[in-house]
Design a protein around this motif. Structure first.
Motif, PDB file in Angstrom:
ATOM      1  N   ASN A   1       0.816  -1.207   0.000  1.00  0.00           N
ATOM      2  CA  ASN A   1       0.000   0.000   0.000  1.00  0.00           C
ATOM      3  C   ASN A   1       0.849   1.256   0.000  1.00  0.00           C
ATOM      4  OD1 ASN A   1      -2.303  -1.424  -0.011  1.00  0.00           O
ATOM      5  ND2 ASN A   1      -2.823  -1.094   2.136  1.00  0.00           N
TER       6      ASN A   1
ATOM      7  N   PHE B   1       1.060   3.768  -3.141  1.00  0.00           N
ATOM      8  CA  PHE B   1       0.518   5.127  -3.043  1.00  0.00           C
ATOM      9  C   PHE B   1       1.579   6.174  -3.362  1.00  0.00           C
ATOM     10  CE2 PHE B   1      -0.509   9.010  -0.667  1.00  0.00           C
ATOM     11  CZ  PHE B   1      -1.764   9.292  -1.186  1.00  0.00           C
TER      12      PHE B   1
ATOM     13  N   PHE C   1       1.648   8.656  -6.674  1.00  0.00           N
ATOM     14  CA  PHE C   1       1.654  10.114  -6.526  1.00  0.00           C
ATOM     15  C   PHE C   1       2.829  10.722  -7.297  1.00  0.00           C
ATOM     16  CE2 PHE C   1       2.121  14.261  -4.683  1.00  0.00           C
ATOM     17  CZ  PHE C   1       0.915  14.607  -4.098  1.00  0.00           C
TER      18      PHE C   1
ATOM     19  N   ILE D   1      -6.205   7.852  -7.004  1.00  0.00           N
ATOM     20  CA  ILE D   1      -6.837   6.653  -6.446  1.00  0.00           C
ATOM     21  C   ILE D   1      -6.890   5.536  -7.498  1.00  0.00           C
ATOM     22  CG2 ILE D   1      -9.039   5.725  -5.556  1.00  0.00           C
ATOM     23  CD1 ILE D   1      -7.419   7.370  -3.506  1.00  0.00           C
TER      24      ILE D   1
ATOM     25  N   TYR E   1      -3.333   4.191  -7.926  1.00  0.00           N
ATOM     26  CA  TYR E   1      -2.980   3.469  -6.695  1.00  0.00           C
ATOM     27  C   TYR E   1      -3.678   2.110  -6.642  1.00  0.00           C
ATOM     28  CZ  TYR E   1      -3.397   2.534  -1.610  1.00  0.00           C
ATOM     29  OH  TYR E   1      -3.414   1.971  -0.362  1.00  0.00           O
TER      30      TYR E   1
END
Lengths: 287, 181
Positions: free
Chosen positions: B103, B107, B111, B127, B130
């Motif tokens: 995770n 993430f 980004f 999102i 991700y």
């Protein structure tokens, strides 16, 4: 008064309500905000975690675009405000950072001469416009509206303005609008920031503590100064309520929305329909 | 290059004062995430000073920092622990890519990729990237809130980006080559 304006990414998407209300009140306040052309993301708290050089370069490009003595740079987001101020601090205190950025920017024709002073929108309203001027503009006082003022963390910590533990500017502003400001011990606590995505079990707890105290002291809305805080406190209340067995919901509003309301602006102009938890009911009494 | 982990930390902006720590624990007591950490801020400083580089950089606790700067505001010795957390995360990112926590890796890299390609962030695309990178089923979890945000007009319809992407990519690239990581 003319300022340069750095909205930050959120204000063009998840915080469109903030953007709308900022634009709504500007004319009343006789402020002109000129958006910095082609600004980029500040890196939030993510880029500084993975690459310190990118974390200097991203905010610094915005400072270069706003340089050459074009006036103060106003920022409505706590995290953008912190990141841009921090690069200025690093450039002033670390020769290596200053020289490297200057050299790299020189290769693409960006200059950092005459950098702007970085200010948060709240700071400009309280310090430059002044509360007496704000008071003159109030036509619909927020009478009997019980609020707690949540400045969030990155606005007031070292490099920021106001007291890092017990900030006052937002409280004074809300009192000036006629609201009842309730004592609130969580006013500069952390909303959980991007942990809401990567480690929700942690961030939901942080947001829950803030929401619970606000409800407990009897607030009708939490007033915020940052799009990240607004999102974390507004959008996850259902999840928080089921996870921690809580009741009730509380709307989370931007200080600019409440200013617009007190100035008699139309609610639609202020993005007040965009809250996941609607503030419509608690704002009914303002009219 | 460095004789020990402490001097390595001290070589980065914000890490200078780490040796002033007197282990009072104000940082840990103030940290809103320390309740979930095995290695709390005070313990991390202690481990750094004991040269336990691997233990520190492998710990997922450093990724629990939300950068609220409460520890920095309160430290009686002026230690900028939030900056030290950033230094630790940078080193860990560089050396021990966080495959062990999908995770976090997913993430932060989503980004970073998004900013490098467009210059601006937008939540919906972040999102999406991700979830596709970690577990596409996450999209189902995010969907109800995403739909609400969409209906409230709080998502960008056209993916936002800057005009001069080449300039941004160029300065990011050069910074990389010149000792950046």
């Amino acid at each position: 008064m003319v300022y340069q304006y750095y909205p930050g990414c959120s204000l063009h998407a998840s915080a469109r309500d903030y953007d709308e209300s900022v634009k709504g009140i500007m004319e009343k306040l006789a402020l002109e905000l000129k958006e910095v052309p082609d600004w980029n993301c500040c890196g939030a708290t993510v880029i500084p975690s993975v690459n310190q050089w990118q974390a200097q370069i991203l905010p610094a490009r915005n400072l270069a675009l706003a340089a050459e003595n074009k006036g103060d740079l106003v920022i409505p987001c706590n995290a953008c405000y912190m990141n841009l101020k921090k690069v200025q601090y690093n450039m002033a205190h670390y020769r290596e950072v200053r020289e490297k950025i200057t050299q790299i920017f020189g290769q693409v024709g960006l200059r950092l001469v005459g950098m702007p002073k970085v200010r948060h929108l709240l700071e400009v309203i309280v310090d430059d416009v002044g509360l007496s001027k704000v008071k003159e503009l109030v036509t619909k006082p927020l009478k009997d509206l019980k609020v707690v003022c949540y400045s969030g963390c990155q606005l007031v910590r070292p490099l920021g303005f106001d007291d890092p533990e017990d900030p006052q500017a937002l409280d004074r502003l809300m009192e000036t609008l006629g609201a009842v400001v309730l004592p609130f011990s969580k006013k500069s606590h952390c909303c959980g920031s991007s942990l809401m995505t990567t480690q929700p079990e942690l961030a939901l707890k942080m947001a829950d503590e803030i929401l619970e105290e606000a409800k407990k002291v009897g607030a009708e809305t939490i007033v915020v100064t940052c799009p990240m805080c607004q999102l974390n406190l507004d959008a996850f209340q259902n999840q928080i309520n089921s996870r921690f067995n809580r009741d009730g919901q509380i709307p989370v509003t931007y200080f600019t929305q409440l200013m617009g309301l007190a100035f008699g602006l139309n609610k639609n102009q202020l993005g007040l329909k965009r809250g996941i938890v609607s503030p419509a009911k608690v704002l009914e009494k303002i009219g | 290059m460095f004789t020990d982990f402490t001097s390595e930390i001290m070589s980065y902006p914000g890490g200078e004062k780490i040796t002033a720590c007197m282990q009072c624990g104000t940082c840990t007591g103030s940290c809103p995430a320390s309740h979930a950490m095995k290695y709390t801020p005070r313990r991390l400083i202690s481990l750094i000073r004991a040269n336990q580089r691997d233990t520190v950089l492998k710990s997922l606790d450093i990724w629990k920092c939300a950068s609220c700067y409460t520890c920095t505001a309160r430290c009686p010795r002026g230690i900028k622990f939030t900056d030290i957390m950033y230094i630790l995360k940078n080193l860990a990112w560089k050396e021990q890519r966080k495959e062990e926590d999908h995770n976090i890796f997913g993430f932060y890299s989503s980004f970073q990729d998004l900013i490098q390609s467009r210059g601006r962030m937008n939540e919906a695309e972040l999102i999406l990237r991700y979830s596709l990178k970690t577990n596409p089923y996450k999209l189902l979890e995010f969907a109800p809130l995403g739909m609400k945000m969409f209906l409230k007009g709080r998502t960008a319809i056209v993916p936002p980006g800057i005009k001069n992407k080449r300039q941004l990519q160029e300065i990011l690239r050069i910074s990389q080559e010149r000792g950046g990581e």
